[in-house]
Write an enzyme that holds these catalytic residues in place. Structure first.
Site, PDB file in Angstrom:
ATOM      1  N   GLU A   1       0.822  -1.224   0.000  1.00 49.56           N
ATOM      2  CA  GLU A   1       0.000   0.000   0.000  1.00 49.56           C
ATOM      3  C   GLU A   1       0.851   1.267   0.000  1.00 49.56           C
ATOM      4  O   GLU A   1       0.712   2.145   0.863  1.00 49.56           O
ATOM      5  CB  GLU A   1      -0.947   0.014   1.208  1.00 49.56           C
ATOM      6  CG  GLU A   1      -1.952  -1.110   1.155  1.00 49.56           C
ATOM      7  CD  GLU A   1      -3.046  -1.030   2.209  1.00 49.56           C
ATOM      8  OE1 GLU A   1      -4.112  -1.603   1.992  1.00 49.56           O
ATOM      9  OE2 GLU A   1      -2.828  -0.416   3.259  1.00 49.56           O
TER      10      GLU A   1
ATOM     11  N   GLU B   1      -5.671  -8.064  -1.061  1.00 52.20           N
ATOM     12  CA  GLU B   1      -6.357  -7.856   0.220  1.00 52.20           C
ATOM     13  C   GLU B   1      -7.791  -7.456  -0.058  1.00 52.20           C
ATOM     14  O   GLU B   1      -8.049  -6.622  -0.934  1.00 52.20           O
ATOM     15  CB  GLU B   1      -5.728  -6.716   1.039  1.00 52.20           C
ATOM     16  CG  GLU B   1      -4.443  -7.067   1.713  1.00 52.20           C
ATOM     17  CD  GLU B   1      -3.957  -5.958   2.638  1.00 52.20           C
ATOM     18  OE1 GLU B   1      -4.790  -5.292   3.274  1.00 52.20           O
ATOM     19  OE2 GLU B   1      -2.731  -5.773   2.711  1.00 52.20           O
TER      20      GLU B   1
HETATM   21  C1  BG6 Z   1      -4.587  -2.827   4.791  1.00 51.80           C
HETATM   22  C2  BG6 Z   1      -3.242  -3.250   5.310  1.00 51.80           C
HETATM   23  O1  BG6 Z   1      -4.676  -1.455   4.780  1.00 51.80           O
HETATM   24  O2  BG6 Z   1      -5.716  -3.148   5.491  1.00 51.80           O
HETATM   25  C3  BG6 Z   1      -3.276  -4.330   6.358  1.00 51.80           C
HETATM   26  O3  BG6 Z   1      -2.370  -3.604   4.288  1.00 51.80           O
HETATM   27  C4  BG6 Z   1      -4.465  -4.111   7.267  1.00 51.80           C
HETATM   28  O4  BG6 Z   1      -2.042  -4.333   7.022  1.00 51.80           O
HETATM   29  C5  BG6 Z   1      -5.724  -4.185   6.445  1.00 51.80           C
HETATM   30  O5  BG6 Z   1      -4.520  -4.963   8.355  1.00 51.80           O
HETATM   31  C6  BG6 Z   1      -7.002  -4.054   7.229  1.00 51.80           C
HETATM   32  O6  BG6 Z   1      -6.949  -2.920   8.024  1.00 51.80           O
HETATM   33  P1  BG6 Z   1      -7.207  -2.999   9.574  1.00 51.80           P
HETATM   34  O7  BG6 Z   1      -6.894  -1.658  10.078  1.00 51.80           O
HETATM   35  O8  BG6 Z   1      -8.635  -3.358   9.710  1.00 51.80           O
HETATM   36  O9  BG6 Z   1      -6.307  -4.045  10.108  1.00 51.80           O
END
Ligand code: BG6
Length: 479
Positions: free
Chosen positions: A181, A378
């Site tokens: 990211e 993701e």
């Molecule tokens: C992304 C990141 O932004 O979202 C992860 O690459 C992160 O590291 C994921 O865990 C989900 O976000 P969060 O804050 O719910 O853990």
């Protein structure tokens, strides 16, 4: 008939700092993630005027230190991934396990040995490893003593680090990503650039310089990878939020265009196309700096041109709506990426606006813009799961994932070359934005609460069995 191609990379994704634990084991150095406090105030603390890159055990607790103890449980965890039928597993290497300070010449063998075991375990189950070289966990020394990514010396340190990883593992690992990211620094420069207010996050020039240094570092990694084996696939990784104008007012439409350029496109434009986009100067000057103010050499520009990435990796959780014409701004409290409330969408418990159709748009947009394969590395729903010792019924998570997979199928029919899908936090882990355990994404439940209580026992949620069927049927059986 499935529309998902043969060999589609179904899997799951994690990041070292959020699940490994063992933060000081086997000579690992501290990373920036090790000094990020747990709790909903995490991002506010990082953004405060006086935050410094130091441990402060008196005021904070640090759930990342323990993670879910994957460092000791990785064999059990990967076995569960294999049971779901994972074709790939995206994880990151903790930079400070390999270079505890970040500036050493020689790596820490114990760190490499750990990842070798992890990779071999994946391969034993025919799971393709997909490695993020740096995921929100640069060595603390590089942020604290060197001032983060705005310092050009980091290019050399990263090059050395990437070279060590690639040289050691290129025969076993085909898929890589250079930075997680990378564009998130637009909102959160602490995580990926090591920049907080006390070392320059206030000045956009520093963020732009840090990006440039990261672009150069990324191209150097691509060069090393392709020289080792031209078949290696090394991608960029951006956070993408489909961005809508709240209405048809051209003023809002133009603001949406600018938001897309600044946030969704800027980094990928450089990393994929190998050159700075036409809007660069206007964007930089609107944030009080300029291209000429940055330290960018002709040699850098030639390197960017010669070594663009092979694919576009991205995370997708939410969309964003832009309204610059109304005073009555209905802001979305939880939407990390800003914007206003979109009346057509529901939000997660953490306020992230859920938008599967937006994923189809994202996939078409990125593929048609860059004409390189895209990889959703993701996606997922952070939610509170009820666990009373019995079966965990997470139908809300299944609903979320099902709708997003349907959107992927639509995009493939639209002609998008989609490589794979690795839902986030395939096993429950510590949240990045809040440091909470209670914000769960996994197919596998981990018995651990926000205060660190729990047996760490792993349990299969309903979504575990559901995702297994999805993979087995290559995306046909979504019921
Ligand atoms: C992304 C990141 O932004 O979202 C992860 O690459 C992160 O590291 C994921 O865990 C989900 O976000 P969060 O804050 O719910 O853990």
């Amino acid at each position: 008939m499935t529309v998902f191609p043969k060999g589609f990379l179904w899997g799951g994704a994690t990041a070292a700092n959020q699940l490994e634990g063992g933060y000081d084991r086997d000579k690992k150095g501290l990373s920036v993630a090790d000094v990020m406090p747990g709790g909903k105030q995490r991002m506010a603390v990082l953004a405060s005027d006086d935050f410094e890159w130091k441990l402060d055990n008196e005021h904070y607790h640090y759930p990342n230190h323990r993670g879910i103890e994957h460092y000791d449980h990785f064999e059990e965890d990967i076995k569960l991934f294999a049971e779901m039928g994972f074709k790939c597993y995206r994880f990151s290497v903790a930079w400070s396990r390999i270079f505890p300070r970040g500036d050493e010449k020689l790596p820490n063998e114990a760190g490499l040995a750990f990842y070798e075991k992890l990779i071999d375990t994946c391969l034993a189950y025919q799971i393709e490893p997909v490695i993020t070289i740096s995921h929100y966990e640069m060595p603390l020394v590089l942020a604290d003593e060197y001032g983060g990514w705005k310092n050009r010396q980091l290019v050399q340190f990263y090059e050395n680090y990437a070279s060590v990883l690639l040289t050691r593992f290129y025969k076993k690992v085909k898929y890589w990503m250079t930075f997680n990211e990378i564009n998130s620094a637009f909102h959160f420069p602490a995580l990926s650039q090591g920049l907080v207010k006390s070392n320059g996050a206030n000045d956009f020039k520093n963020i732009a310089q840090a990006w440039h240094n990261q672009f150069v570092a990324s191209s150097k990694a691509v060069k090393i990878a392709h020289e080792l084996d031209s078949e290696l696939k090394i991608g960029c990784m951006i956070i993408y939020a489909t961005t809508y104008s709240i209405d048809a007012d051209p003023i809002n439409q133009a603001a949406t265009m600018i938001q897309n350029q600044e946030f969704n496109y800027y980094c990928a434009d450089v990393q994929v196309r190998g050159q700075y986009p036409a809007y660069t100067e206007r964007m930089l000057s609107s944030h009080g700096t300029s291209f000429n103010a940055l330290d960018i050499t002709e040699e850098d520009l030639a390197l960017l041109k010669a070594y663009p990435v092979d694919y576009v990796g991205f995370s997708y959780y939410m969309s964003s709506a832009i309204n610059v014409t109304s005073d009555d701004l209905d802001e979305v409290a939880g939407n990390l990426l800003g914007g206003v409330r979109n009346p057509f969408l529901k939000a997660s418990d953490w306020g992230w606006q859920i938008d599967p159709e937006g994923l189809r748009i994202a996939l078409n947009d990125l593929y048609n813009r860059y004409q390189k394969p895209v990889f959703i590395v993701e996606n997922g729903l952070g939610a509170i799961d009820q666990f009373d010792g019995g079966q965990i019924k997470d139908s809300y998570r299944i609903d979320y994932l099902r709708e997003h997979i349907k959107a992927m199928a639509e995009a493939i029919e639209d002609g998008v070359d989609l490589m794979g899908y690795t839902p986030w936090g395939c096993i429950d882990l510590v949240s990045a934005s809040t440091g909470e355990m209670s914000k769960r994404y996994g197919f596998i439940y981990v018995d651990l609460d926000d205060d660190g209580n729990g047996s760490l026992e792993r349990s299969r949620k309903d979504s575990f069995y559901w995702y297994k069927k999805v993979i087995q049927s290559n995306g046909i059986d979504l019921d």
